[in-house]
Scaffold this active site. Structure first.
Site, PDB file in Angstrom:
ATOM      1  N   HIS A 163       8.034-128.148 -34.380  1.00 44.29           N
ATOM      2  CA  HIS A 163       6.896-127.686 -35.188  1.00 44.29           C
ATOM      3  C   HIS A 163       7.414-126.881 -36.374  1.00 44.29           C
ATOM      4  O   HIS A 163       8.577-126.478 -36.397  1.00 44.29           O
ATOM      5  CB  HIS A 163       5.977-126.809 -34.323  1.00 44.29           C
ATOM      6  CG  HIS A 163       6.723-125.720 -33.626  1.00 44.29           C
ATOM      7  ND1 HIS A 163       7.066-124.535 -34.246  1.00 44.29           N
ATOM      8  CD2 HIS A 163       7.273-125.667 -32.388  1.00 44.29           C
ATOM      9  CE1 HIS A 163       7.764-123.798 -33.400  1.00 44.29           C
ATOM     10  NE2 HIS A 163       7.917-124.456 -32.265  1.00 44.29           N
ATOM     11  N   HIS A 212       5.027-121.556 -35.673  1.00 46.82           N
ATOM     12  CA  HIS A 212       5.563-120.241 -35.285  1.00 46.82           C
ATOM     13  C   HIS A 212       7.088-120.323 -35.341  1.00 46.82           C
ATOM     14  O   HIS A 212       7.647-121.417 -35.476  1.00 46.82           O
ATOM     15  CB  HIS A 212       5.113-119.807 -33.879  1.00 46.82           C
ATOM     16  CG  HIS A 212       5.609-120.696 -32.779  1.00 46.82           C
ATOM     17  ND1 HIS A 212       5.004-121.886 -32.453  1.00 46.82           N
ATOM     18  CD2 HIS A 212       6.660-120.582 -31.947  1.00 46.82           C
ATOM     19  CE1 HIS A 212       5.660-122.452 -31.457  1.00 46.82           C
ATOM     20  NE2 HIS A 212       6.683-121.699 -31.137  1.00 46.82           N
TER      21      HIS A 212
HETATM   22 ZN   LIG Z   1       7.536-124.522 -28.082  1.00 45.25          ZN
END
Ligand SMILES: [Zn+2]
Length: 271
Positions: free
Chosen positions: A106, A117
């Site tokens: 991500h 994050h």
């Molecule tokens: Zn993760």
């Protein structure tokens, strides 16, 4: 001679995953997300074996680091699971590997991208190494580069593809979903996602000579900003650390591996 592939597997970038109900231990959809994560890793393993890999190590890199379902994992891979691990998302990666693949990744904190994050959504606002901000992809890729291991393929959302290509334009990428916002995405079907990962891993492996190493030689200066001043003050208890503003600390390390271990330690100390 063994030809070795290292796989680091996270969950936020897996097709169909969009919410903390998928990603957290007690989430009601977590067991389903774990199966999808395991199947995306299996697809990567199939692609690597088809292209000639003979030894595969999978590192479970999300949260508890006990997400991948062992009995559902491809029989030709071994699995690093559990925590704590000194090198966290890149535990067990060393110079004996020929290539690395990052599955289910991500974007970095504060960027567009589903479930963005950097290591800890609660604690970390940003991490810079030698003045450049990196997310989990960049930091883990730098560890691979330190060991002369190219990252050949990555999977996740379209926004992650942009973040990854800014660092390694030649990497093979499996875009399994389009980010709509932080908690909403449009995923392709999991089976299609798996086919794409298998294909991109195979292509990446066969072309790995054309994918440059991503690395920093020598000492590093790390700057970490935290979500609260209290976290920064906790981190600044460690003697190597200087607090340079209310929420930011900095420290020097002899190389990226030492820097990475300090980053992990400071996240724990801060919290
Ligand atoms: Zn993760």
């Amino acid at each position: 001679m063994k030809v070795k592939l290292y796989i680091s597997a996270d969950i936020e970038g897996v097709a169909g995953v969009v919410h903390s109900e998928h990603t957290t231990r007690d989430g009601r959809e977590h067991d389903r997300a774990r199966m999808l994560m395991t199947e995306e890793v299996n697809a990567c393993i199939r692609g690597a074996i088809a292209a000639g890999a003979s030894e595969i190590v999978v590192n479970d890199s999300h949260g508890t680091m006990r997400n991948i379902i062992p009995e559902l994992l491809h029989t030709e891979a071994s699995l690093i699971s559990g925590s704590p691990k000194k090198m966290a998302m890149v535990e067990g990666l060393d110079e004996t590997f020929d290539a690395a693949v990052f599955i289910g990744y991500h974007t970095k904190k504060g960027d567009f991208g589903l479930l963005n994050h950097t290591f800890s959504g609660k604690v970390v606002r940003s991490i810079k190494v030698n003045g450049i901000e990196y997310g989990e992809f960049g930091l883990n890729a730098l560890v691979a580069g330190h060991f002369n291991v190219p990252v050949i393929c990555v999977s996740g959302c379209d926004r992650l593809e942009k973040e990854v290509r800014e660092l390694i334009p030649e990497v093979y990428f499996a875009t399994v979903k389009q980010t709509i916002n932080q908690f909403t995405a449009r995923s392709i079907h999991p089976k299609k996602a798996q086919e794409l990962i298998e294909r991109q891993t195979k292509e990446g492996w066969m072309n790995r000579g054309n994918i440059p190493l991503f690395s920093i030689d020598g000492p590093v200066t790390v700057e970490m900003s935290f979500n609260t001043t209290g976290f920064a003050e906790n981190a600044a208890i460690l003697p190597i650390v200087d607090q340079i503003d209310p929420s930011t600390v900095t420290f020097n390390a002899s190389n990226i591996i030492e820097g990475y271990r300090y980053i992990r330690s400071l996240i724990m100390i801060a919290n």
